[in-house]
Design a protein around this motif. Structure first.
Motif, PDB file in Angstrom:
ATOM      1  N   VAL A 194      18.403  85.158 -19.351  1.00  0.00           N
ATOM      2  CA  VAL A 194      19.609  84.817 -18.596  1.00  0.00           C
ATOM      3  C   VAL A 194      20.010  85.970 -17.684  1.00  0.00           C
ATOM      4  CG1 VAL A 194      20.465  83.255 -20.394  1.00  0.00           C
ATOM      5  CG2 VAL A 194      21.185  85.640 -20.396  1.00  0.00           C
ATOM      6  N   SER A 195      20.868  85.644 -16.739  1.00  0.00           N
ATOM      7  CA  SER A 195      21.417  86.668 -15.853  1.00  0.00           C
ATOM      8  C   SER A 195      22.720  87.179 -16.441  1.00  0.00           C
ATOM      9  CB  SER A 195      21.693  86.089 -14.465  1.00  0.00           C
ATOM     10  OG  SER A 195      20.484  85.729 -13.847  1.00  0.00           O
ATOM     11  N   ALA A 196      22.855  88.490 -16.459  1.00  0.00           N
ATOM     12  CA  ALA A 196      24.081  89.135 -16.898  1.00  0.00           C
ATOM     13  C   ALA A 196      24.663  89.858 -15.697  1.00  0.00           C
ATOM     14  CB  ALA A 196      23.796  90.115 -18.025  1.00  0.00           C
ATOM     15  N   TYR A 197      25.928  90.190 -15.785  1.00  0.00           N
ATOM     16  CA  TYR A 197      26.605  90.858 -14.685  1.00  0.00           C
ATOM     17  C   TYR A 197      27.311  92.100 -15.210  1.00  0.00           C
ATOM     18  CZ  TYR A 197      25.449  86.586 -12.356  1.00  0.00           C
ATOM     19  OH  TYR A 197      24.749  85.532 -11.832  1.00  0.00           O
ATOM     20  N   TYR A 198      27.056  93.221 -14.538  1.00  0.00           N
ATOM     21  CA  TYR A 198      27.601  94.502 -14.968  1.00  0.00           C
ATOM     22  C   TYR A 198      28.643  94.984 -13.962  1.00  0.00           C
ATOM     23  CZ  TYR A 198      27.998  99.406 -16.144  1.00  0.00           C
ATOM     24  OH  TYR A 198      28.495 100.631 -16.490  1.00  0.00           O
ATOM     25  N   GLN A 199      29.787  95.430 -14.487  1.00  0.00           N
ATOM     26  CA  GLN A 199      30.826  96.037 -13.667  1.00  0.00           C
ATOM     27  C   GLN A 199      31.222  97.352 -14.335  1.00  0.00           C
ATOM     28  OE1 GLN A 199      33.616  92.657 -13.710  1.00  0.00           O
ATOM     29  NE2 GLN A 199      33.451  92.710 -11.481  1.00  0.00           N
ATOM     30  N   GLU A 200      31.136  98.449 -13.573  1.00  0.00           N
ATOM     31  CA  GLU A 200      31.528  99.728 -14.161  1.00  0.00           C
ATOM     32  C   GLU A 200      33.049  99.850 -14.133  1.00  0.00           C
ATOM     33  OE1 GLU A 200      31.199 103.009 -10.594  1.00  0.00           O
ATOM     34  OE2 GLU A 200      29.388 102.568 -11.721  1.00  0.00           O
ATOM     35  N   TRP A 201      33.567 100.686 -15.008  1.00  0.00           N
ATOM     36  CA  TRP A 201      35.003 100.919 -15.085  1.00  0.00           C
ATOM     37  C   TRP A 201      35.482 101.562 -13.782  1.00  0.00           C
ATOM     38  CZ3 TRP A 201      36.628  98.061 -18.711  1.00  0.00           C
ATOM     39  CH2 TRP A 201      36.038  98.015 -19.969  1.00  0.00           C
ATOM     40  N   LEU A 242      31.607  96.865 -18.222  1.00  0.00           N
ATOM     41  CA  LEU A 242      31.518  95.530 -18.818  1.00  0.00           C
ATOM     42  C   LEU A 242      30.175  94.899 -18.470  1.00  0.00           C
ATOM     43  CD1 LEU A 242      34.979  94.016 -17.808  1.00  0.00           C
ATOM     44  CD2 LEU A 242      34.324  94.876 -20.060  1.00  0.00           C
ATOM     45  N   LEU A 243      29.538  94.300 -19.450  1.00  0.00           N
ATOM     46  CA  LEU A 243      28.303  93.542 -19.245  1.00  0.00           C
ATOM     47  C   LEU A 243      28.556  92.157 -19.817  1.00  0.00           C
ATOM     48  CD1 LEU A 243      25.364  93.641 -18.251  1.00  0.00           C
ATOM     49  CD2 LEU A 243      24.707  94.310 -20.568  1.00  0.00           C
ATOM     50  N   THR A 244      28.491  91.131 -18.966  1.00  0.00           N
ATOM     51  CA  THR A 244      28.902  89.784 -19.351  1.00  0.00           C
ATOM     52  C   THR A 244      27.812  88.778 -19.037  1.00  0.00           C
ATOM     53  OG1 THR A 244      31.145  90.444 -18.701  1.00  0.00           O
ATOM     54  CG2 THR A 244      30.780  88.114 -19.114  1.00  0.00           C
ATOM     55  N   TRP A 245      27.613  87.828 -19.970  1.00  0.00           N
ATOM     56  CA  TRP A 245      26.670  86.735 -19.725  1.00  0.00           C
ATOM     57  C   TRP A 245      26.988  85.564 -20.641  1.00  0.00           C
ATOM     58  CZ3 TRP A 245      25.413  90.952 -22.678  1.00  0.00           C
ATOM     59  CH2 TRP A 245      24.815  90.735 -23.923  1.00  0.00           C
ATOM     60  N   ILE A 246      26.338  84.439 -20.350  1.00  0.00           N
ATOM     61  CA  ILE A 246      26.468  83.235 -21.173  1.00  0.00           C
ATOM     62  C   ILE A 246      25.078  82.829 -21.612  1.00  0.00           C
ATOM     63  CG2 ILE A 246      27.131  80.802 -21.231  1.00  0.00           C
ATOM     64  CD1 ILE A 246      29.282  81.558 -19.104  1.00  0.00           C
ATOM     65  N   GLU A 247      24.939  82.623 -22.906  1.00  0.00           N
ATOM     66  CA  GLU A 247      23.649  82.226 -23.470  1.00  0.00           C
ATOM     67  C   GLU A 247      23.893  81.153 -24.528  1.00  0.00           C
ATOM     68  OE1 GLU A 247      19.989  84.411 -25.825  1.00  0.00           O
ATOM     69  OE2 GLU A 247      21.283  85.610 -24.545  1.00  0.00           O
ATOM     70  N   ASP A 248      23.234  80.015 -24.368  1.00  0.00           N
ATOM     71  CA  ASP A 248      23.395  78.903 -25.326  1.00  0.00           C
ATOM     72  C   ASP A 248      24.861  78.539 -25.556  1.00  0.00           C
ATOM     73  OD1 ASP A 248      20.637  78.760 -25.731  1.00  0.00           O
ATOM     74  OD2 ASP A 248      20.708  80.279 -27.303  1.00  0.00           O
TER      75      ASP A 248
END
Length: 170
Positions: free
Chosen positions: A117-124, A140-146
């Motif tokens: 899956v693709s995740a998205y990273y945003q630094e503080w 923050l590292l965010t993604w959706i899986e299942d």
């Protein structure tokens, strides 16, 4: 023939002992609920990193919804002194209709492949500044899986360390 049997026995013992060495037991603190217990009571797939720094201890926080059912969990990986949160992971179920909305919000971050899956990273925003005598890193590292929403956060681990951990989620 006896030599071959002996070599096969040695090979078997080495294989078994090496696989045992790789099985790491999770260290929990504060008599936390366990991953196994959480999996029994949530309505989403609980994803757990298989590789975290060995010195960290896990404490699991739960949140109930208005019906009294468990709506989300938060995994807190604390330092060896149980003083600092080193890695936080929030998980909850998301419906298919909400997924596209969330993915649109994520897209402001740097896109990173995490397993399939693709995740998205945003630094503080305050990355690189000092807080309580420590330099802030991570983000923050965010993604959706299942249909499970996962958000990792850390002000102590680097982006690369967070991504490496994320790639071990199962």
């Amino acid at each position: 023939m006896k030599l071959i049997s002996s070599l096969l026995l040695i090979l078997l013992l080495v294989t078994v002992s090496s696989s045992i060495a790789f099985a790491k037991e999770i260290k929990y603190n504060h008599n936390s609920i366990t991953i196994a217990e959480v999996k029994e009571v949530v309505n989403f797939k609980v994803l757990v990193p298989k590789k975290v720094p060995e010195e960290l201890a896990l404490e699991i926080k739960t949140r109930d919804n208005k019906d009294g059912n468990l709506s989300s969990i938060r995994l807190h990986y604390m330092d060896e002194n149980d003083e600092n949160l080193m890695l936080g992971i929030e998980e909850k179920k998301v419906s298919k209709r909400v997924i596209s909305q969330l993915e649109e919000e994520f897209s402001e971050g740097e896109k990173i492949k995490v397993n399939v899956v693709s995740a998205y990273y945003q630094e503080w925003a305050n990355r690189g500044k000092e807080l309580n005598g420590k330099i802030i890193t991570g983000g923050l590292l965010t993604w959706i899986e299942d249909e499970t929403y996962v958000q990792m956060d850390s002000s102590s681990l680097s982006k690369d360390e967070m991504v490496e951990i994320a790639r071990t989620f199962r």
